[in-house]
Design an enzyme around this catalytic site. Sequence first.
Site, PDB file in Angstrom:
ATOM      1  N   TYR A   1      47.040  42.508  46.594  1.00 62.92           N
ATOM      2  CA  TYR A   1      46.306  43.510  46.559  1.00 62.92           C
ATOM      3  C   TYR A   1      44.846  43.860  46.803  1.00 62.92           C
ATOM      4  O   TYR A   1      44.718  44.686  47.383  1.00 62.92           O
ATOM      5  CB  TYR A   1      46.610  45.115  45.928  1.00 62.92           C
ATOM      6  CG  TYR A   1      46.751  44.700  44.328  1.00 62.92           C
ATOM      7  CD1 TYR A   1      44.936  44.518  44.166  1.00 62.92           C
ATOM      8  CD2 TYR A   1      47.630  44.488  43.555  1.00 62.92           C
ATOM      9  CE1 TYR A   1      45.010  44.358  42.648  1.00 62.92           C
ATOM     10  CE2 TYR A   1      47.055  43.510  42.297  1.00 62.92           C
ATOM     11  CZ  TYR A   1      45.911  43.552  42.340  1.00 62.92           C
ATOM     12  OH  TYR A   1      45.888  43.557  40.464  1.00 62.92           O
TER      13      TYR A   1
ATOM     14  N   ARG B   1      37.436  43.573  36.951  1.00 59.13           N
ATOM     15  CA  ARG B   1      38.727  42.527  36.317  1.00 59.13           C
ATOM     16  C   ARG B   1      38.033  40.999  37.595  1.00 59.13           C
ATOM     17  O   ARG B   1      38.735  41.542  38.500  1.00 59.13           O
ATOM     18  CB  ARG B   1      39.497  43.012  36.602  1.00 59.13           C
ATOM     19  CG  ARG B   1      40.793  42.211  36.030  1.00 59.13           C
ATOM     20  CD  ARG B   1      42.159  42.914  36.599  1.00 59.13           C
ATOM     21  NE  ARG B   1      42.337  44.608  37.058  1.00 59.13           N
ATOM     22  CZ  ARG B   1      43.313  43.550  38.137  1.00 59.13           C
ATOM     23  NH1 ARG B   1      43.604  43.104  38.788  1.00 59.13           N
ATOM     24  NH2 ARG B   1      43.350  44.876  38.782  1.00 59.13           N
TER      25      ARG B   1
ATOM     26  N   HIS C   1      45.711  41.906  36.638  1.00 62.33           N
ATOM     27  CA  HIS C   1      45.918  43.236  35.434  1.00 62.33           C
ATOM     28  C   HIS C   1      46.030  42.421  34.363  1.00 62.33           C
ATOM     29  O   HIS C   1      45.230  42.665  33.393  1.00 62.33           O
ATOM     30  CB  HIS C   1      46.537  44.121  36.164  1.00 62.33           C
ATOM     31  CG  HIS C   1      46.648  45.760  35.020  1.00 62.33           C
ATOM     32  ND1 HIS C   1      45.485  46.029  34.928  1.00 62.33           N
ATOM     33  CD2 HIS C   1      48.408  45.894  34.777  1.00 62.33           C
ATOM     34  CE1 HIS C   1      46.207  47.345  33.445  1.00 62.33           C
ATOM     35  NE2 HIS C   1      47.731  46.310  33.853  1.00 62.33           N
TER      36      HIS C   1
HETATM   37  C1  LIG Z   1      49.847  57.631  30.582  1.00 64.92           C
HETATM   38  C2  LIG Z   1      49.879  55.578  31.321  1.00 64.92           C
HETATM   39  N1  LIG Z   1      50.277  55.625  32.704  1.00 64.92           N
HETATM   40  C3  LIG Z   1      50.733  54.399  33.050  1.00 64.92           C
HETATM   41  C4  LIG Z   1      50.302  53.488  32.565  1.00 64.92           C
HETATM   42  C5  LIG Z   1      50.770  51.872  33.169  1.00 64.92           C
HETATM   43  N2  LIG Z   1      49.320  51.300  33.321  1.00 64.92           N
HETATM   44  C6  LIG Z   1      48.939  50.375  32.103  1.00 64.92           C
HETATM   45  S1  LIG Z   1      47.361  49.816  32.518  1.00 64.92           S
HETATM   46  C7  LIG Z   1      47.348  50.823  34.355  1.00 64.92           C
HETATM   47  C8  LIG Z   1      45.848  50.663  35.210  1.00 64.92           C
HETATM   48  C9  LIG Z   1      44.866  50.689  34.472  1.00 64.92           C
HETATM   49  O1  LIG Z   1      43.445  50.850  34.842  1.00 64.92           O
HETATM   50  P1  LIG Z   1      42.050  50.769  34.208  1.00 64.92           P
HETATM   51  O2  LIG Z   1      42.389  52.761  33.763  1.00 64.92           O
HETATM   52  O3  LIG Z   1      40.845  50.845  35.432  1.00 64.92           O
HETATM   53  O4  LIG Z   1      41.957  49.927  33.412  1.00 64.92           O
HETATM   54  P2  LIG Z   1      42.213  48.804  33.616  1.00 64.92           P
HETATM   55  O5  LIG Z   1      43.197  48.039  33.132  1.00 64.92           O
HETATM   56  O6  LIG Z   1      41.170  48.271  34.775  1.00 64.92           O
HETATM   57  O7  LIG Z   1      41.037  47.621  32.251  1.00 64.92           O
HETATM   58  C10 LIG Z   1      48.358  51.270  34.611  1.00 64.92           C
HETATM   59  C11 LIG Z   1      49.153  52.266  35.479  1.00 64.92           C
HETATM   60  C12 LIG Z   1      50.167  53.346  30.983  1.00 64.92           C
HETATM   61  N3  LIG Z   1      50.186  52.840  30.553  1.00 64.92           N
HETATM   62  N4  LIG Z   1      49.671  54.703  30.905  1.00 64.92           N
END
Ligand SMILES: Cc1ncc(C[n+]2csc(CCOP(=O)(O)OP(=O)(O)O)c2C)c(N)n1
Lengths: 336, 369
Positions: B268, B255, B259
């Site tokens: 970070y 990425r 985010h």
């Molecule tokens: C159940 C839940 N917990 C926390 C979140 C908050 N949150 C949104 S995106 C994210 C990180 C996700 O990372 P990843 O699975 O690696 O996917 P990326 O966003 O990097 O594509 C978090 C913690 C959420 N959307 N759903």
Amino acid sequence: MTQMTFARAINSGLRKSLENDPKVILMGEDIGTLGGVFRVTDGLQKDFGTHRVVDTPLAESAIMGTAVGLAYRGYRPVVEIQFDGFIYPAFDQIVSQVAKLHYRTQGAVKMPITIRVPFGGGIGSPEHHSESPEAYFTHTSGLRVVSVSNPQDAYTVIQQAILSDDPVLYFEPKRRYHDKGEVDEGIDPGAALPMDSARVVTAGTDVTLVAYGPLVKTAKDAATAAADEGISIEVIDLRSLAPVDYATVEASVRKTGRLVVTHEAGQSGGLGAEVAASITERCFYHLEAAPVRITGFDIPYPYSKLEMHHLPGLDRILDGVDRALGRPNSLSGLEG
Amino acid sequence: MSTDRNLIQLITPAGERISHPEFDPWVKDIGDEQLCSLYEDLTVIRRIDVEATALQRQGELGLWPPLLGQEAAQVGSGRALREDDFVFSSYRENGVAYCRGVDLTDITRVWRGTASSGWDPYTVNMATPQIIIGAQTLHATGYAMGIQNDGADSVAVTYFGDGATSEGDVNEAMVFAASFQAPVVFFCSNNHWAISEPVRLQSHIQIADRATGFGIPSLRVDGNDVLAVMAATRVALDRARHGGGPTFIEAVTYRMGPHTTADDPTRYRDANELEDWAAKDPIQRVKALLERKGLLTDQVRQHVHDKAEAVARDIRSGCIGMPDPEPMDIFKHVYSGPNSWLDRQQDHYARYLDSFGDPAGATSEEGAR
Ligand SMILES: Cc1ncc(C[n+]2csc(CCOP(=O)(O)OP(=O)(O)O)c2C)c(N)n1
């Protein structure tokens, strides 16, 4: 006294708790290096280390379930659920384990877990980021549920929650995170108003208006607006949602004879229903009118362009006050 | 411990086409024209992403989750799917949505806050984006079980991030998929970060190796290599179509942006890391390959540029021209039919709004009185 934001006040309270008790341990997603998505835990990992302020993998059930294990081991975990809508994966651990272990073990096992939940709407977020899930938890025996409405309470109540031997859900009104207020950091949380007490925020004589969390500010503003029209509203900040401090509400309703309850959560099965019923039971003969609930609708939290229609605003609350007072209001002429 | 598996790669970061006896056959139909078309898709998707990010900065969108750097993972897999396959994705797969034929304005609907979902899943065979991390992997597995029961040969494909692999849902999905040998492809975009949390916090082993513990074969592919991603996805789809059960693909990518537009990665993330990955840019390498082959003519260049600009214009005008929803819309579709509780609330709210000359005044936090 120091001027600080709501978020900063929680941060300061967490810092105090970490300093005072080596058994306090913070856990959650992004709470370390980033300091939380709202920066509520900003700087704490740097100062207390990665063993006390733990960035966890993305797994809410695991965060809650391991907190149970840590509590068994004598720790006092403070977990952050990133947003209200993400608490559900942890729901089973909270209601089946955290809430019941003390009862199940006849008091042998304590669960002094604090669950911090940024909750509520009004910040234009996508789905799952604006919910008010408190009623699920107030319905579960064994849990204490609180919601703070100002920086000073945020600071003291977080410490009281952490000190409590019962599990506490601590609902933080995220749309107020940036509001500023005076905070006395010298206050002893043991000597301050206990977290299970309600507080009269604005004294009044015509109507009792009960609110908590994000809507306390709206309720206060409504009282100010009503005063211009010659209506005297007594605003009560419930602070504790389970158990509710009915003595304080009851004393107020005995005086005013009228009750309006407001919250962002949907109406049916919500806390407002509980307060209305309990107050009706306790002071039926003092009531001049049926209690009124001004709440969110029984709908999934709507998309951001329309969220202000769902959230009780100042005018909707005043319309409810008019109804309680028998003044002309939007439902005038309707039965029931 | 895990084996350190090499990435499946067909195009090097320098744009050199390298041969891979096992995976070459899966993309042997990709000739010059198809390669140019993939280049077009990659470029257009990046352009969409840049435009949407700009729209957010200009206040037209509430939030946007950029996919900058992940174009090849999305195009390579998205273009491998058949029309009757069904996608269950996270919030970041706008490139996949584009490949499925989602209307561009529809992509922005949710982020503008005018709707809870942007499109009807059945018109494009793609569920609307999931925000609850990992929940969609179970939906895909269930859909795949349905395909299986129906005796069809389509496939359910689910997209999620590296962080998601920590969630219970994803692990439970893998249990079901393996137990029932469901025709589902787990496509993990390992972009190295879950907001501020590095992938090493989620997994002590390579993500691809997680699946094997559930009895699901896995592939680890260079996620910035559009051909390799396409080949790997085709292998997985083919296996699922022919009764071979689930496959897990780890697309190793990065990425490059924040985010979401609300995030500040400088808090970070090391700037050097970004530089290393910029050198592996998924679009640059296809461009370099096309140049090597003498395919990047002025005509191709112009065509791709024009297409990307036209798409950006469409998305902008579609987004800005989107009408605001009506207040009473909030009561629609809560149930499939009338509900007495809600009817009453709706009636009361309509009366309340009518009592105001200007409904906008009725909903401001300060109030109109
Ligand atoms: C159940 C839940 N917990 C926390 C979140 C908050 N949150 C949104 S995106 C994210 C990180 C996700 O990372 P990843 O699975 O690696 O996917 P990326 O966003 O990097 O594509 C978090 C913690 C959420 N959307 N759903």
